[in-house]
Each structure stands twice: as structure tokens, then as C-alpha cells.
Design a protein around this motif. Structure first.
Motif, PDB file in Angstrom:
ATOM      1  N   LEU A  43      57.436  67.842  25.307  1.00  0.00           N
ATOM      2  CA  LEU A  43      56.440  68.531  25.790  1.00  0.00           C
ATOM      3  C   LEU A  43      55.793  67.938  26.992  1.00  0.00           C
ATOM      4  CD1 LEU A  43      55.289  71.402  24.980  1.00  0.00           C
ATOM      5  CD2 LEU A  43      53.551  70.312  23.597  1.00  0.00           C
ATOM      6  N   ALA A  44      55.831  68.982  28.169  1.00  0.00           N
ATOM      7  CA  ALA A  44      55.226  68.463  29.269  1.00  0.00           C
ATOM      8  C   ALA A  44      53.655  68.574  29.134  1.00  0.00           C
ATOM      9  CB  ALA A  44      55.748  69.349  30.378  1.00  0.00           C
ATOM     10  N   GLY A  45      52.985  67.772  29.840  1.00  0.00           N
ATOM     11  CA  GLY A  45      51.472  67.987  30.073  1.00  0.00           C
ATOM     12  C   GLY A  45      50.721  67.134  28.970  1.00  0.00           C
ATOM     13  N   GLN A  46      51.328  66.113  28.229  1.00  0.00           N
ATOM     14  CA  GLN A  46      50.554  65.472  27.373  1.00  0.00           C
ATOM     15  C   GLN A  46      49.610  64.657  27.828  1.00  0.00           C
ATOM     16  OE1 GLN A  46      52.772  64.091  24.245  1.00  0.00           O
ATOM     17  NE2 GLN A  46      54.653  65.248  24.570  1.00  0.00           N
ATOM     18  N   GLN A  47      48.574  64.244  27.182  1.00  0.00           N
ATOM     19  CA  GLN A  47      47.523  63.477  27.553  1.00  0.00           C
ATOM     20  C   GLN A  47      47.258  62.111  26.718  1.00  0.00           C
ATOM     21  OE1 GLN A  47      44.436  66.015  28.261  1.00  0.00           O
ATOM     22  NE2 GLN A  47      45.030  66.529  30.211  1.00  0.00           N
ATOM     23  N   LEU A  93      60.006  69.089  29.362  1.00  0.00           N
ATOM     24  CA  LEU A  93      59.662  68.319  30.507  1.00  0.00           C
ATOM     25  C   LEU A  93      61.340  68.133  31.209  1.00  0.00           C
ATOM     26  CD1 LEU A  93      57.799  66.311  31.858  1.00  0.00           C
ATOM     27  CD2 LEU A  93      58.932  64.576  30.244  1.00  0.00           C
ATOM     28  N   GLN A  97      44.162  59.901  26.092  1.00  0.00           N
ATOM     29  CA  GLN A  97      43.112  60.496  25.278  1.00  0.00           C
ATOM     30  C   GLN A  97      43.133  59.970  23.610  1.00  0.00           C
ATOM     31  OE1 GLN A  97      40.750  62.636  26.395  1.00  0.00           O
ATOM     32  NE2 GLN A  97      41.757  62.285  28.315  1.00  0.00           N
ATOM     33  N   ALA A 131      57.131  60.863  30.174  1.00  0.00           N
ATOM     34  CA  ALA A 131      57.807  60.945  31.508  1.00  0.00           C
ATOM     35  C   ALA A 131      59.138  60.193  31.688  1.00  0.00           C
ATOM     36  CB  ALA A 131      56.768  60.658  32.586  1.00  0.00           C
ATOM     37  N   ALA A 168      58.319  74.980  28.636  1.00  0.00           N
ATOM     38  CA  ALA A 168      57.391  73.857  28.627  1.00  0.00           C
ATOM     39  C   ALA A 168      57.961  72.445  28.290  1.00  0.00           C
ATOM     40  CB  ALA A 168      56.274  74.186  27.557  1.00  0.00           C
ATOM     41  N   ASP A 173      51.572  56.094  28.065  1.00  0.00           N
ATOM     42  CA  ASP A 173      52.543  57.590  28.446  1.00  0.00           C
ATOM     43  C   ASP A 173      53.841  57.158  28.796  1.00  0.00           C
ATOM     44  OD1 ASP A 173      53.325  59.945  29.169  1.00  0.00           O
ATOM     45  OD2 ASP A 173      52.140  59.891  30.958  1.00  0.00           O
TER      46      ASP A 173
END
Length: 118
Positions: free
Chosen positions: A48-52, A94, A55, A63, A92, A60
Motif C-alpha cells: 500500500l502506497a502512502g504509508q507513514q 506501490l 508515526q 519503498a 493504490a 520505512d
């Protein structure tokens, strides 16, 4: 070398299994050209793209899945039902993958002579 299947079935950042699985896939690619990677169940969240992850104070590594193509790992499969059950749009994700039904995914998985699960 025998064909190898790597199955990702757990969500990222709750444990180190996703990161360890990705490391194993990339390391194994130096020894084998016949690698298949599968994302089923909560494992679809790995792509899933856009993970943070920062937090939740995690590294990370998501990618790094973009490296699969650079390592000539082209057989990447995602369970269509797993995406639908979790309300995830395939757009959505990656990376480019092949969406398969559970039955087709199982057939691909059974072609592997060895399977590692993460």
C-alpha cells in the motif's frame, strides 16, 4: 536451483516479518531466477502506497518493494479477494502486480517447489 515462492500474509510494521521477507527475496534473487512473490490476506498492506511508518516509530522499508523489478523479480501476485475484503483499490498499490483470484493464486503457488512464508 528450485523454484521458490515467497508469501507475504501479515501486515507491515506490526512485526519484522515483512522486512525480513523482503530481505530474503532480494538476497535469494542472486542465486535463483525462478522466484514468485505472493501477497495474500493482510499481506496486501505491504504494498500500500502512502504509508507513514515513522508515526509508529518504524523503519520505512515499503519503498524497497520497488527494487523487485531491478532484481528481475517479475512474478509478483496479489490476491484480488484480499484487496476487495480490505477495501483497497489496486491503483493504490506501490508496484505493478498481477491480480489473481484465490484459485489462480493457489495454482501458481503450487508450482513452487519450496515456499517461505512471512
Amino acid at each position: 536451483m528450485k523454484s521458490l515462492g515467497f508469501v507475504f500474509h501479515s501486515a507491515p510494521h506490526g512485526s519484522s516479518s515483512g522486512r525480513e521477507g523482503l530481505d530474503a527475496v532480494l538476497a535469494t534473487s542472486a542465486y535463483s531466477e525462478d522466484i514468485k512473490v505472493f501477497f495474500i490476506g493482510d499481506g496486501v498492506f505491504q504494498l500500500l502506497a502512502g504509508q507513514q511508518p515513522e508515526q509508529v516509530l518504524c523503519r520505512d522499508y515499503i519503498a524497497t518493494f520497488k527494487m523487485l523489478e531491478l532484481y528481475d523479480i517479475e512474478q509478483v501476485y496479489v490476491c484480488r479477494q484480499s484487496l476487495a475484503e480490505r477495501g483497497i483499490d489496486p491503483a493504490a498499490l506501490l508496484i505493478d502486480t498481477e491480480l489473481l483470484s484465490a484459485e489462480a493464486l493457489s495454482a501458481q503457488l503450487h508450482q513452487c517447489q519450496r515456499v517461505l512464508s512471512f
